[in-house]
Design an enzyme around this catalytic site. Structure first.
Site, PDB file in Angstrom:
ATOM      1  N   HIS A 284       0.719  -1.164  -0.152  1.00  0.00           N
ATOM      2  CA  HIS A 284      -0.010   0.140  -0.043  1.00  0.00           C
ATOM      3  C   HIS A 284       1.035   1.031   0.084  1.00  0.00           C
ATOM      4  O   HIS A 284       1.616   1.260  -1.136  1.00  0.00           O
ATOM      5  CB  HIS A 284      -1.004   0.104   1.358  1.00  0.00           C
ATOM      6  CG  HIS A 284      -2.023   0.897   1.150  1.00  0.00           C
ATOM      7  ND1 HIS A 284      -2.341   1.794   0.130  1.00  0.00           N
ATOM      8  CD2 HIS A 284      -2.886   1.292   2.296  1.00  0.00           C
ATOM      9  CE1 HIS A 284      -3.576   2.457   0.830  1.00  0.00           C
ATOM     10  NE2 HIS A 284      -3.728   2.275   1.839  1.00  0.00           N
ATOM     11  N   HIS A 325      -2.099  -2.602  -9.982  1.00  0.00           N
ATOM     12  CA  HIS A 325      -2.916  -1.772  -8.948  1.00  0.00           C
ATOM     13  C   HIS A 325      -4.173  -2.494  -8.951  1.00  0.00           C
ATOM     14  O   HIS A 325      -4.795  -3.189  -9.857  1.00  0.00           O
ATOM     15  CB  HIS A 325      -3.398  -0.361  -9.240  1.00  0.00           C
ATOM     16  CG  HIS A 325      -3.841   0.622  -8.354  1.00  0.00           C
ATOM     17  ND1 HIS A 325      -5.450   0.324  -7.946  1.00  0.00           N
ATOM     18  CD2 HIS A 325      -3.433   1.386  -7.404  1.00  0.00           C
ATOM     19  CE1 HIS A 325      -5.533   1.367  -6.905  1.00  0.00           C
ATOM     20  NE2 HIS A 325      -4.564   1.742  -6.622  1.00  0.00           N
ATOM     21  N   ASP A 382       2.998   5.560  -7.076  1.00  0.00           N
ATOM     22  CA  ASP A 382       4.065   5.448  -6.144  1.00  0.00           C
ATOM     23  C   ASP A 382       5.424   5.323  -7.119  1.00  0.00           C
ATOM     24  O   ASP A 382       6.607   5.359  -6.581  1.00  0.00           O
ATOM     25  CB  ASP A 382       4.150   4.246  -5.229  1.00  0.00           C
ATOM     26  CG  ASP A 382       3.201   4.715  -4.009  1.00  0.00           C
ATOM     27  OD1 ASP A 382       3.049   5.813  -3.684  1.00  0.00           O
ATOM     28  OD2 ASP A 382       2.512   3.639  -3.530  1.00  0.00           O
TER      29      ASP A 382
HETATM   30  N1  ACO Z   1       5.327  -7.304 -10.370  1.00  0.00           N
HETATM   31  C1  ACO Z   1       5.127  -8.559 -10.745  1.00  0.00           C
HETATM   32  N2  ACO Z   1       3.824  -9.260 -10.933  1.00  0.00           N
HETATM   33  C2  ACO Z   1       2.978  -8.664 -10.502  1.00  0.00           C
HETATM   34  C3  ACO Z   1       2.854  -7.388  -9.926  1.00  0.00           C
HETATM   35  C4  ACO Z   1       4.017  -6.589  -9.823  1.00  0.00           C
HETATM   36  N3  ACO Z   1       4.161  -5.378  -9.216  1.00  0.00           N
HETATM   37  N4  ACO Z   1       1.661  -7.063  -9.406  1.00  0.00           N
HETATM   38  C5  ACO Z   1       0.954  -8.412  -9.677  1.00  0.00           C
HETATM   39  N5  ACO Z   1       1.516  -9.185 -10.424  1.00  0.00           N
HETATM   40  C6  ACO Z   1       1.127 -10.201 -11.140  1.00  0.00           C
HETATM   41  C7  ACO Z   1       0.525 -11.216  -9.749  1.00  0.00           C
HETATM   42  O1  ACO Z   1       1.570 -11.998  -9.609  1.00  0.00           O
HETATM   43  C8  ACO Z   1      -0.561 -11.946 -10.459  1.00  0.00           C
HETATM   44  O2  ACO Z   1       0.095 -12.791 -11.325  1.00  0.00           O
HETATM   45  P1  ACO Z   1      -0.908 -14.382 -11.908  1.00  0.00           P
HETATM   46  O3  ACO Z   1      -2.198 -13.986 -12.559  1.00  0.00           O
HETATM   47  O4  ACO Z   1       0.105 -14.865 -12.632  1.00  0.00           O
HETATM   48  O5  ACO Z   1      -0.768 -15.085 -10.414  1.00  0.00           O
HETATM   49  C9  ACO Z   1      -1.087 -10.787 -11.255  1.00  0.00           C
HETATM   50  O6  ACO Z   1      -0.333  -9.792 -11.687  1.00  0.00           O
HETATM   51  C10 ACO Z   1      -2.291 -10.405 -10.605  1.00  0.00           C
HETATM   52  O7  ACO Z   1      -1.718  -9.536  -9.317  1.00  0.00           O
HETATM   53  P2  ACO Z   1      -2.553  -9.842  -8.086  1.00  0.00           P
HETATM   54  O8  ACO Z   1      -1.401  -9.793  -6.788  1.00  0.00           O
HETATM   55  O9  ACO Z   1      -3.760 -10.886  -7.983  1.00  0.00           O
HETATM   56  O10 ACO Z   1      -3.381  -8.349  -7.977  1.00  0.00           O
HETATM   57  P3  ACO Z   1      -3.890  -7.742  -6.875  1.00  0.00           P
HETATM   58  O11 ACO Z   1      -4.975  -6.715  -7.223  1.00  0.00           O
HETATM   59  O12 ACO Z   1      -4.164  -8.296  -5.827  1.00  0.00           O
HETATM   60  O13 ACO Z   1      -2.821  -6.691  -5.970  1.00  0.00           O
HETATM   61  C11 ACO Z   1      -1.313  -4.916  -6.034  1.00  0.00           C
HETATM   62  C12 ACO Z   1      -2.480  -5.081  -6.412  1.00  0.00           C
HETATM   63  C13 ACO Z   1      -1.125  -5.144  -4.336  1.00  0.00           C
HETATM   64  C14 ACO Z   1      -0.867  -3.396  -6.228  1.00  0.00           C
HETATM   65  C15 ACO Z   1       0.296  -5.617  -6.609  1.00  0.00           C
HETATM   66  O14 ACO Z   1       0.001  -5.207  -8.027  1.00  0.00           O
HETATM   67  C16 ACO Z   1       1.472  -5.553  -6.159  1.00  0.00           C
HETATM   68  O15 ACO Z   1       1.864  -5.937  -5.226  1.00  0.00           O
HETATM   69  N6  ACO Z   1       2.247  -4.425  -6.530  1.00  0.00           N
HETATM   70  C17 ACO Z   1       3.399  -4.171  -6.238  1.00  0.00           C
HETATM   71  C18 ACO Z   1       3.272  -3.060  -4.820  1.00  0.00           C
HETATM   72  C19 ACO Z   1       2.673  -1.486  -5.208  1.00  0.00           C
HETATM   73  O16 ACO Z   1       3.276  -0.943  -6.062  1.00  0.00           O
HETATM   74  N7  ACO Z   1       1.794  -1.235  -4.378  1.00  0.00           N
HETATM   75  C20 ACO Z   1       1.200   0.039  -4.397  1.00  0.00           C
HETATM   76  C21 ACO Z   1      -0.229   0.032  -4.832  1.00  0.00           C
HETATM   77  S1  ACO Z   1      -0.676   1.917  -5.102  1.00  0.00           S
HETATM   78  C22 ACO Z   1      -1.028   2.326  -3.817  1.00  0.00           C
HETATM   79  O17 ACO Z   1      -1.218   1.772  -2.449  1.00  0.00           O
HETATM   80  C23 ACO Z   1      -0.909   3.838  -3.549  1.00  0.00           C
END
Ligand code: ACO
Length: 447
Positions: A284, A325, A382
């Site tokens: 987050h 996201h 971010d």
């Molecule tokens: N890098 C690589 N792979 C990713 C990333 C990433 N940053 N984000 C998602 N994926 C992949 C997952 O592994 C998943 O792959 P799969 O379908 O093969 O299993 C797919 O994309 C879907 O991802 P989920 O984790 O199911 O997506 P979710 O909506 O639950 O998570 C989140 C969203 C937490 C933001 C995620 O994308 C992440 O961890 N990003 C990096 C952290 C980040 O930048 N957070 C800031 C969010 S914005 C904010 O708070 C202001």
């Protein structure tokens, strides 16, 4: 209007991967058909109303992570993740970032309309009048280790504010709620700057109410009592814009936490402290700090392709921080604004940051890679905010504190909206129980 929804009665798919104890898997009639009323918002998908589902049909809904569940009604912020649209009270974030200040946006989020000139002046005066904290607050800081993470300090001191304002803690009194909102918005920059000053061993700087909200914050961060300090207008404007972009984001994890905490009748300072704690997580608000660490770990543009490969490898535990996201499945509109601001701030300040080169290479590599394209993973806000904050001179561990400062108006706005609802209820999710069924305790000697 009505709709027919089919629900799984057992748990053929949802709990796979858990121990599964007590979960019925498949077999027999595993579906049921119910008719649910549909609720319509002013814009966005319709919402199936499941409030009477248990009462009428004896089943709960199962939705960990709230993938399809609206936990409340709200008139504050709207996001269209497919279009990449973010509206505060109907106004596009792009227009607000360009035409309004952060305090105008605070007014808008709290009261629903943009202020006219005199309303804004009055609001600015009220907020700036509340910027000081009680002298005794400083003693809390001295109880922390100097190397404490500033977010741990911020969680503590935000909650501790409740002990200073017994005069206005009646959550059912609208005037008390309003005063608390002013206090939180006004004092957060002071608390954040004090956390920084404590970590570097410098004296706390008192607020200067003649400055703008962002200018005052910069002075409390970077001035020392022995020298004059002049606010750099480029930095001041960038700071104000960063605050605007982070001011609210509908039902994200920290805002939902504030609402849930507030639903029990807890005081607003405690609720906002819960929001700060939730924001701290790297998935987050902690992501901007994680982005900078990642860019430093990558080190050079030539290392970008190998890092991208690692991020795609499910066994590697590496993610591209600042990418992806839950809601935006197109570009994050805040990231677009932040990207432009990033370039102009670095240019204006004459900063040549290799981290920006690595970031742009990473962005290009990821945006052209099928893994990220198929999963609709785009840079989020971010991804760029950390680079600007670094150029401004904000130390990396402070990044999430600045996010908390800016998001305080969103948290308190949602809290006020919720408490003001006539049929407000304590938040109490249900569960899909997968533990042992009833059994008898065997006496200790016989186990
Ligand atoms: N890098 C690589 N792979 C990713 C990333 C990433 N940053 N984000 C998602 N994926 C992949 C997952 O592994 C998943 O792959 P799969 O379908 O093969 O299993 C797919 O994309 C879907 O991802 P989920 O984790 O199911 O997506 P979710 O909506 O639950 O998570 C989140 C969203 C937490 C933001 C995620 O994308 C992440 O961890 N990003 C990096 C952290 C980040 O930048 N957070 C800031 C969010 S914005 C904010 O708070 C202001």
């Amino acid at each position: 209007m009505a709709n027919v929804v089919k629900l799984a009665k057992g748990n053929a798919g949802a709990a796979q991967g858990n121990s599964g104890a007590g979960v019925q898997k498949g077999g027999g009639d595993n579906t049921m058909t119910v008719t649910l009323p549909l609720l319509k918002g002013t814009v966005g998908p319709n919402v199936a109303d499941v409030r009477a589902l248990y009462k009428n049909h004896g089943v709960f809904t199962y939705d960990p992570g709230f993938m399809s569940t609206a936990a409340c009604q709200s008139g504050i912020t709207y996001i269209d993740g497919d279009k990449g649209e973010l509206l505060y009270r109907g106004y596009p974030i792009e227009q607000l970032a360009e035409k309004s200040t952060y305090l105008e946006v605070c007014y808008l989020l709290l009261f629903g309309e943009l202020p006219n000139r005199s309303q804004l002046e009055e609001f600015e005066n009220i907020v700036m009048d509340h910027t000081m904290v009680h002298e005794q607050v400083a003693t809390f800081y001295h109880g922390f280790r100097p190397d404490a993470h500033p977010m741990s300090i911020l969680c503590g001191v935000t909650g501790a504010l409740a002990s200073f304002y017994h005069d206005s803690l009646d959550i059912h009194n609208p005037r008390h709620r309003e005063v608390t909102a002013y206090r939180l918005i006004a004092k957060m920059p002071t608390l954040v700057a004090m956390a920084y000053k404590y970590s570097v061993g410098q004296p706390f700087m008192y607020p200067d109410n003649n400055l703008s909200y962002a200018g005052n914050f910069l002075r409390m961060m970077f001035a020392v009592p022995t020298k004059d300090y002049e606010v750099n207008p480029v930095v001041e404007q960038a700071m104000d814009r960063i605050f605007t972009l982070h001011a609210d984001h509908e039902q994200n994890a920290s805002t939902s936490t504030v609402r849930l905490a507030g639903s029990s009748g807890a005081n607003p300072f405690a609720c906002v402290a819960a929001g700060v704690a939730t924001l701290w997580g790297p998935l987050h608000g902690g992501a901007n700090e994680a982005v900078l660490k990642m860019l430093q770990e990558i080190g050079h543009e030539r290392n970008v392709p190998a890092f991208v490969e690692k991020a795609k490898d499910k066994l590697s535990d590496v993610k591209l921080m600042g990418f992806g996201h839950r809601v935006y499945k197109n570009f994050d509109p805040r990231a677009k604004i932040m990207r432009d601001a990033c370039h102009s701030v670095l240019k204006d300040l004459g900063v040549n940051d290799p981290a920006l080169g690595v970031a742009l290479k990473l962005e290009e590599a990821a945006l052209n890679d099928p893994y990220f394209i198929e999963r609709k993973l785009y840079p989020n806000v971010d991804f760029y905010s950390g680079i600007i904050l670094r150029a401004i001179g904000i130390p990396t561990p402070m990044f999430t504190c600045l996010f908390a400062l800016a998001r305080t108006v969103g948290w308190i706005g949602h809290w006020m909206e919720m408490i003001g609802e006539p049929d407000q209820k304590i938040g109490r999710p249900r569960q899909l129980y997968t533990g042992p069924t009833r059994r008898d305790v065997v006496p200790l000697g016989k186990r």
